[in-house]
Design an enzyme around this catalytic site. Structure first.
Site, PDB file in Angstrom:
ATOM      1  N   ARG A  95       1.466  34.891  42.752  1.00  0.00           N
ATOM      2  CA  ARG A  95       2.402  33.767  42.563  1.00  0.00           C
ATOM      3  C   ARG A  95       3.322  33.649  43.773  1.00  0.00           C
ATOM      4  O   ARG A  95       3.624  32.551  44.205  1.00  0.00           O
ATOM      5  CB  ARG A  95       3.209  33.965  41.274  1.00  0.00           C
ATOM      6  CG  ARG A  95       2.333  33.876  40.039  1.00  0.00           C
ATOM      7  CD  ARG A  95       3.093  34.146  38.772  1.00  0.00           C
ATOM      8  NE  ARG A  95       4.018  33.067  38.450  1.00  0.00           N
ATOM      9  CZ  ARG A  95       4.968  33.157  37.544  1.00  0.00           C
ATOM     10  NH1 ARG A  95       5.143  34.289  36.886  1.00  0.00           N
ATOM     11  NH2 ARG A  95       5.750  32.144  37.283  1.00  0.00           N
ATOM     12  N   ARG A 123      11.034  40.667  32.856  1.00  0.00           N
ATOM     13  CA  ARG A 123      10.685  39.554  31.961  1.00  0.00           C
ATOM     14  C   ARG A 123       9.313  39.786  31.331  1.00  0.00           C
ATOM     15  O   ARG A 123       9.085  39.442  30.167  1.00  0.00           O
ATOM     16  CB  ARG A 123      10.679  38.245  32.757  1.00  0.00           C
ATOM     17  CG  ARG A 123      10.374  37.035  31.919  1.00  0.00           C
ATOM     18  CD  ARG A 123      10.652  35.762  32.666  1.00  0.00           C
ATOM     19  NE  ARG A 123       9.620  35.436  33.638  1.00  0.00           N
ATOM     20  CZ  ARG A 123       9.690  34.430  34.508  1.00  0.00           C
ATOM     21  NH1 ARG A 123      10.766  33.680  34.557  1.00  0.00           N
ATOM     22  NH2 ARG A 123       8.707  34.181  35.346  1.00  0.00           N
TER      23      ARG A 123
HETATM   24  P1  AMP Z   1       6.475  28.407  35.664  1.00  0.00           P
HETATM   25  O1  AMP Z   1       6.813  28.676  34.256  1.00  0.00           O
HETATM   26  O2  AMP Z   1       7.193  27.189  36.227  1.00  0.00           O
HETATM   27  O3  AMP Z   1       6.638  29.601  36.564  1.00  0.00           O
HETATM   28  O4  AMP Z   1       4.920  28.006  35.710  1.00  0.00           O
HETATM   29  C1  AMP Z   1       3.907  28.912  35.293  1.00  0.00           C
HETATM   30  C2  AMP Z   1       2.586  28.582  35.970  1.00  0.00           C
HETATM   31  O5  AMP Z   1       2.180  27.255  35.643  1.00  0.00           O
HETATM   32  C3  AMP Z   1       2.608  28.598  37.498  1.00  0.00           C
HETATM   33  O6  AMP Z   1       2.449  29.904  38.021  1.00  0.00           O
HETATM   34  C4  AMP Z   1       1.422  27.694  37.824  1.00  0.00           C
HETATM   35  O7  AMP Z   1       0.196  28.370  37.616  1.00  0.00           O
HETATM   36  C5  AMP Z   1       1.534  26.624  36.749  1.00  0.00           C
HETATM   37  N1  AMP Z   1       2.398  25.510  37.203  1.00  0.00           N
HETATM   38  C6  AMP Z   1       3.625  25.161  36.708  1.00  0.00           C
HETATM   39  N2  AMP Z   1       4.144  24.128  37.365  1.00  0.00           N
HETATM   40  C7  AMP Z   1       3.239  23.791  38.325  1.00  0.00           C
HETATM   41  C8  AMP Z   1       3.210  22.812  39.353  1.00  0.00           C
HETATM   42  N3  AMP Z   1       4.226  21.950  39.536  1.00  0.00           N
HETATM   43  N4  AMP Z   1       2.120  22.774  40.161  1.00  0.00           N
HETATM   44  C9  AMP Z   1       1.081  23.622  39.995  1.00  0.00           C
HETATM   45  N5  AMP Z   1       1.052  24.575  39.054  1.00  0.00           N
HETATM   46  C10 AMP Z   1       2.115  24.670  38.215  1.00  0.00           C
END
Ligand code: AMP
Length: 190
Positions: free
Chosen positions: A144, A127
């Protein structure tokens, strides 16, 4: 009214499956990751605050995330909701419980996409090449996963105890995974 959480490790396929689930069940889609990326692209105060944390592969503070979710749930109106990438901590899950109750919503089920770690890493690196996400480099990916293990995995136990967690095999063709997910949703709907 369906209110669903799609849960899973980074790279489990939550985004891909969400798009189809939202269409099929006519749900409002709330992805905290998407909301944050939009804020970053628009260089809003929130976006600028989030950028460094996201690019390190760490989680944003619960307070910030809950503020975002409160707004998004209000905007969902009368539709059911699919949550993607939220809650990622037990504190977020507890806040969501109160928020749903406040809006007279009921959590229908939590779908957990299960994918082995090696395949997750492979998918995320792929990705990274396609989408060019700044948080998909190898070092950030490791961070992550660390955050996931430490802070997000306990969320699955939280919902398991409530009896609302449905595990779904997340490997195989996208359509096959979709069928498994809809089978779980349809069981609860009936
Ligand atoms: P994602 O696209 O859901 O993988 O989110 C990308 C990044 O956004 C994550 O690695 C976190 O840094 C931040 N993030 C997204 N959702 C959350 C959440 N519910 N709590 C804390 N950080 C978040």
């Amino acid at each position: 009214m369906l209110n669903i959480i799609l849960f899973g490790a980074p790279g489990a396929g939550k985004g891909t499956q969400s798009k189809e689930l939202v269409k099929k069940y006519e749900l409002a889609y709330i992805s905290t990751g998407d909301i944050l990326r939009k804020e970053m692209a628009e260089e809003t105060a929130l976006g600028l605050k989030a950028k460094d944390v996201i690019n390190r592969g760490e989680l944003l503070s619960d307070d910030l995330i809950i503020e975002i979710i409160e707004k998004a749930v209000e905007q969902a109106g009368a539709k059911g909701i699919l949550f993607d990438g939220f809650p990622r901590t037990v504190a977020q899950a507890e806040s969501l419980e109160k928020l749903l109750e406040h809006h007279s919503r009921h959590l229908s089920l939590v779908l957990s996409l299960e994918v082995p770690r090696e395949e997750l890493v492979e998918r995320m690196l792929k990705r990274a090449k396609i989408e060019g996400r700044a948080d998909d480099t190898e070092e950030v990916i490791q961070n992550r996963f660390r955050e996931y293990e430490a802070k997000t995995k306990p969320v699955a136990d939280f919902y398991q105890k409530q009896g609302v967690l449905h595990s779904v095999v997340g490997t195989g063709a996208v359509e096959e995974v979709f069928r498994r997910l809809t089978a779980e949703i349809d069981k609860v709907k009936q």
